[in-house]
Design an enzyme around this catalytic site. Structure first.
Site, PDB file in Angstrom:
ATOM      1  N   HIS A  11      33.560  41.922  41.347  1.00 46.41           N
ATOM      2  CA  HIS A  11      33.503  43.003  40.355  1.00 46.41           C
ATOM      3  C   HIS A  11      32.698  42.607  39.114  1.00 46.41           C
ATOM      4  CE1 HIS A  11      36.166  45.537  42.612  1.00 46.41           C
ATOM      5  NE2 HIS A  11      37.158  44.652  42.580  1.00 46.41           N
ATOM      6  N   ASP A  48      42.481  42.251  51.084  1.00 45.26           N
ATOM      7  CA  ASP A  48      43.347  43.327  50.584  1.00 45.26           C
ATOM      8  C   ASP A  48      43.224  44.598  51.441  1.00 45.26           C
ATOM      9  OD1 ASP A  48      40.767  43.492  49.531  1.00 45.26           O
ATOM     10  OD2 ASP A  48      41.404  43.584  47.438  1.00 45.26           O
TER      11      ASP A  48
HETATM   12  C1  SP5 Z   1      38.975  41.302  43.494  1.00 44.33           C
HETATM   13  C2  SP5 Z   1      39.846  42.517  43.560  1.00 44.33           C
HETATM   14  O1  SP5 Z   1      40.364  42.825  44.630  1.00 44.33           O
HETATM   15  N1  SP5 Z   1      40.075  43.174  42.422  1.00 44.33           N
HETATM   16  C3  SP5 Z   1      40.867  44.366  42.403  1.00 44.33           C
HETATM   17  C4  SP5 Z   1      41.252  44.753  41.020  1.00 44.33           C
HETATM   18  C5  SP5 Z   1      42.115  45.987  41.012  1.00 44.33           C
HETATM   19  N2  SP5 Z   1      42.734  46.164  39.751  1.00 44.33           N
HETATM   20  C6  SP5 Z   1      43.335  47.453  39.496  1.00 44.33           C
HETATM   21  C7  SP5 Z   1      44.498  47.667  40.399  1.00 44.33           C
HETATM   22  C8  SP5 Z   1      45.192  48.943  40.165  1.00 44.33           C
HETATM   23  C9  SP5 Z   1      46.077  49.138  41.364  1.00 44.33           C
HETATM   24  N3  SP5 Z   1      47.007  50.188  41.289  1.00 44.33           N
HETATM   25  C10 SP5 Z   1      47.659  50.277  42.583  1.00 44.33           C
HETATM   26  C11 SP5 Z   1      48.954  50.980  42.528  1.00 44.33           C
HETATM   27  C12 SP5 Z   1      49.660  50.725  43.841  1.00 44.33           C
HETATM   28  N4  SP5 Z   1      51.058  51.003  43.699  1.00 44.33           N
HETATM   29 ZN    ZN Z   2      39.838  43.991  46.190  1.00 43.11          ZN
END
Ligand code: SP5
Ligand code: ZN
Length: 339
Positions: free
Chosen positions: A158, A283
């Protein structure tokens, strides 16, 4: 397989604004610990990195940004700020002049794009070490052609030329790809299979015709990082046609994900690049707390086998993956399919 890893990541533990609560980041030290112990148990050889080459980093990031990352924590404490994490609270409004503030808090906003990522005392040490792992993996690949895995933490895909976010600060995959170019590969492909779009890698290479960037990810219209990764982003200027985005709806099933991976792999095969960097986010796993895809452990092996059919010299760089209990076996399963 050679695994390049380091303990320097341990001092980096960030905070995250998540659904309105500020708490520990999903991206914690136990992630790398789990992966390292699983890979050691599988018999992979763990080796340390060489020191980071800042000139290399400067070919994929702005020099001012790298200097800012290295100094931000000291500047935060010198100001008498006692909060354990440095972060912004204001980001540039659309259409703003874009001038860089001199004040630290303003610069935090200028150099970041998300409130899921903070800077603490150990952040630069971990971030620079993580990039060094990617650099060293590329060096090892260039030396003997054998696939290498870089256990990068924090992740990198990112991070743009001059902004951190999405738990990423320096773009490790971009560092690896640039190193392969510098060591003589005329063309390199980055294949990003993380659940989230690799906006930083795209941004870094989108106007270049030596590094092709392909990404299979959740559609940004409904998922982080929200603002890039659409199918009609295909490259800029000289890089026209050298970006491939394959966004998928939330909840996409495994056969559809695999068929989409095939499209990315086929395109890389057609381009005839000389080396490959895989941005490996796991992921996409069915049990991941941040994802909505459904890959099971064995699917990572199948995906890697498909990628290995390209027959390209390959560096694998760790990106996301937050189902801590399954992380080690998912990464091990991928590496098993590669060799
Ligand atoms: C490297 C990488 O995988 N970075 C991902 C960053 C995501 N950050 C924001 C996550 C917000 C997730 N909200 C999810 C709610 C699920 N209950
Ligand atoms: Zn990711």
């Amino acid at each position: 397989m050679i695994v390049v890893a380091s303990d320097a990541h341990r001092d980096h533990h960030a905070s995250e604004l998540h659904d309105g609560d500020f708490g520990p980041s999903f991206e914690g030290p136990e992630r790398a610990e789990r992966i390292a112990s699983a890979l050691a148990a599988e018999g992979h050889a763990l080796v340390g990195p060489d020191p980071l080459d800042l000139d290399l980093v400067g070919r994929v990031h702005d020099a001012d940004y790298v200097e800012f990352l290295a100094d931000a924590w000291d500047r935060w404490t010198e100001r008498g700020l006692t909060a354990p994490m440095a972060m912004a609270h204001t980001w540039p409004p659309r259409g703003s002049a874009g001038r860089r503030p001199t004040d630290l808090v303003g610069r935090l906003g200028y150099h970041s794009f998300a409130a899921d990522t903070t800077i603490g005392a150990g952040t630069w040490s971990a971030v620079s070490s993580s990039a060094a792992l990617a650099q060293s993996a590329a060096d090892r690949l260039a030396a003997d052609g054998e696939a290498v895995y870089a256990l990068c933490r924090p992740p990198g895909h990112h991070a743009t030329t001059d902004q951190f976010g999405g738990y990423c600060y320096l773009n490790n995959a971009a560092v690896a790809a640039q190193r392969l170019v510098d060591r003589g590969s005329a063309t390199v492909a980055v294949l990003d299979v993380d659940y989230h779009h690799g906006n930083g890698t795209q941004h870094i290479f989108e106007a270049r015709r030596d590094v092709f960037v392909a990404s299979v990810h959740a559609d940004p219209i409904e998922e982080f990082p929200w603002f890039s990764g659409h199918a009609d982003e295909t490259g800029v200027d000289d890089g026209a046609g050298w970006t491939l985005n394959l966004p998928l709806p939330r909840g996409t099933d495994v056969p559809t994900w695999m068929a989409t991976l095939d499209r990315a792999v086929d395109r890389i095969g057609d381009l005839g690049v000389e080396a490959l960097v895989v941005s490996l986010g796991v992921d996409t796993y069915v049990g991941d707390p941040l994802g909505t895809f459904a890959l099971d452990t064995g699917d990572f092996t199948l995906a890697a086998r498909r990628i290995a059919e390209l027959g390209l010299p390959t560096v694998v760089v760790q990106e996301g993956g937050y189902a801590d209990d399954a992380l080690g076996r998912n990464v091990a399963a991928f590496l098993a399919g590669l060799s």
